[in-house]
Design a protein around this motif. Structure first.
Motif, PDB file in Angstrom:
ATOM      1  N   ILE A  69       0.875  -1.176   0.000  1.00 14.37           N
ATOM      2  CA  ILE A  69       0.000   0.000   0.000  1.00 14.37           C
ATOM      3  C   ILE A  69       0.910   1.224   0.000  1.00 14.37           C
ATOM      4  N   VAL A  94      -7.217  -2.201   6.973  1.00 17.81           N
ATOM      5  CA  VAL A  94      -7.224  -2.559   5.558  1.00 17.81           C
ATOM      6  C   VAL A  94      -8.309  -3.607   5.326  1.00 17.81           C
ATOM      7  N   PRO A  99      -5.722  -6.343  -1.072  1.00 17.85           N
ATOM      8  CA  PRO A  99      -6.256  -5.196  -0.338  1.00 17.85           C
ATOM      9  C   PRO A  99      -7.086  -4.316  -1.267  1.00 17.85           C
ATOM     10  N   ALA A 109      -8.222   1.087   2.444  1.00 14.58           N
ATOM     11  CA  ALA A 109      -7.386   1.325   3.620  1.00 14.58           C
ATOM     12  C   ALA A 109      -7.755   2.660   4.239  1.00 14.58           C
TER      13      ALA A 109
END
Length: 452
Positions: free
Chosen positions: A231, A324, A331, A334
């Motif tokens: 991320i 998340v 994912p 978030a």
């Protein structure tokens, strides 16, 4: 934190439908399905001719019945007809529920009505109606631009009194007293004797002069790009975070800065003289920021979920104060959170472990009024989008602070209202429209929540 219809949700939700009030909505099923069932019940049929959800022992309903109107707010629903049935959820007043079957069983003087998937209600709690059932495509609450389902207010520094009747306000003896800082949801306003009064969702009329409005917060999380191995996004959590430029001698502070809740790319890390820094901009003069001023979630391996099927799950990382949401190993969303501020293992700490959501409530009242050792008492009415995963600990929206990215709560995982709204409709069990609370079933278990 003590939750009314909430943090005691384990017992109270089973006893009496926990959340307060919801708006328009719908249930699974539809007019076509209802019409089929009623048409068959309307005449004499053999057991072999009954639809699969109707047993030979079911009690026929009049042919004109198309729905059942709920008579009171937060009417409990059960997963089977009869005494001892498990709580399935609750439904709002005046919702026109579809009717799939009727059956005689204990615990109801009349008939038990099947009004949804594994959802039954005694017919003394409803009014049979020729009106069509509510559309199954409408959510109980429509999505709000600020994530807040009601207009919330804080009680001012002098406190206030509540009255059951608006015309008795400031005249008769009060029916309730609210302390400074308590939060209420106002659902109606009225002028009496030249003064304006607001009715709370719990039914008390309060002088609006004693209340201050809650200011909405615009912060919300980010969607994660498909295929991301990490991320590459972070949030600024300091009120004002200085930026640095890299030179041959190290890092030099610039006159520029970032402010709280700004979203920045997280491109690489480097060690400076006073700590680690992250590069957040490209170009000839790349910008760097201290990692102490940032929060960035780490991608985690899945817990025991069906990865191949893309089962949804949530990861809460206490060290970074982030959350998340995943679909299988990927994912997808978030954001920042505020978890419990207690030491690990204490009553105010958010417990670590892997759980499943065991109850979802549109709203729940939360307070500590029974804590005799409390330094300060609080009460927050109609806290929105509550999802319990470990006894009385859950995910929920928080409108009373802006400390996301920092520990703050009494144990729950606090979310910005927009994030709480998004996740509530993303997780399972799905809340059928018209319902105000839902518990999982064997066919629709609660979403996994891992806290680490």
């Amino acid at each position: 934190m003590t939750k009314r219809g909430g943090a005691e949700a384990g017992s109270q939700e089973r006893r009496r439908g926990a959340p307060r009030r919801a708006r328009r909505g719908a249930l699974r099923g539809g007019a076509a399905a209802i019409g089929l069932g009623v048409a068959i019940w309307g005449g004499a049929v053999l057991a072999s001719q009954l639809p699969p959800w109707v047993s030979a022992g079911d009690t026929p309903l009049p042919a004109w019945v198309r729905s059942a109107r709920v008579l009171k707010r937060d009417q409990p629903l059960f997963d089977a007809p009869g005494e001892g049935a498990r709580r399935r959820g609750s439904v709002d007043r005046n919702v026109q529920l579809p009717v799939f079957a009727a059956r005689r069983a204990g615990g109801c003087l009349g008939r038990w009505l099947e009004v949804g998937a594994a959802a039954w209600v005694c017919d003394d709690a409803v009014e049979l109606s020729a009106a069509g059932p509510i559309s199954p495509l409408v959510r109980t609450w429509r999505e709000m631009p600020d994530g807040l389902p009601y207009r919330y207010y804080f009680v001012g520094p002098d406190g206030t009194f509540g009255y059951r009747r608006a015309e008795a306000a400031d005249i008769d003896a009060p029916d309730a007293q609210l302390e400074p800082g308590f939060a209420v949801a106002i659902v109606e306003e009225r002028i009496e004797g030249g003064a304006r009064y607001g009715r709370t969702n719990s039914g008390f009329w309060l002088p609006m002069r004693d209340l201050g409005p809650v200011r909405a917060i615009a912060f919300h999380g980010v969607e994660v790009a498909p295929g991301a191995a990490q991320i590459a996004t972070a949030w600024v959590v300091s009120e004002r975070a200085p930026l640095y430029t890299r030179t041959g001698a190290g890092f030099t502070r610039t006159e520029e800065s970032k402010v709280r809740f700004e979203v920045v790319p997280y491109l690489e890390e480097a060690q400076g003289a006073s700590g680690k820094l992250a590069r957040i901009a490209e170009g000839d003069v790349a910008a760097w920021i201290s990692t102490r001023d940032l929060r960035r979630p780490s991608v985690a391996p899945p817990p025991e979920v069906d990865v191949e099927a893309g089962e949804r799950w949530i990861d809460v990382e206490r060290s970074t104060q982030t959350l998340v949401a995943y679909e299988g190993p990927r994912p997808v969303f978030a954001t920042l959170v505020s978890t419990g501020k207690g030491a690990p293992g204490s009553q105010r700490a958010t417990p670590a472990g892997t759980f499943r959501i065991w109850a979802k409530l549109l709203t729940s009242d939360m307070d500590n009024l029974e804590d005799e050792a409390a330094e300060r008492y609080y009460r927050m009415e109609d806290v929105p989008y509550v999802q319990y995963f470990s006894k009385g600990v859950g995910l929920h929206g928080a409108f009373w602070h802006r400390s996301f990215g920092q520990v703050r709560s009494h144990g729950c995982v606090n979310l910005a209202p927009l994030d709480a709204q998004r996740l509530f409709w993303w997780t399972s069990p799905r809340l059928p429209a018209g319902w105000t609370a839902v518990l999982p079933t064997a066919h629709e278990p609660g979403t996994v929540v891992r806290v680490r």
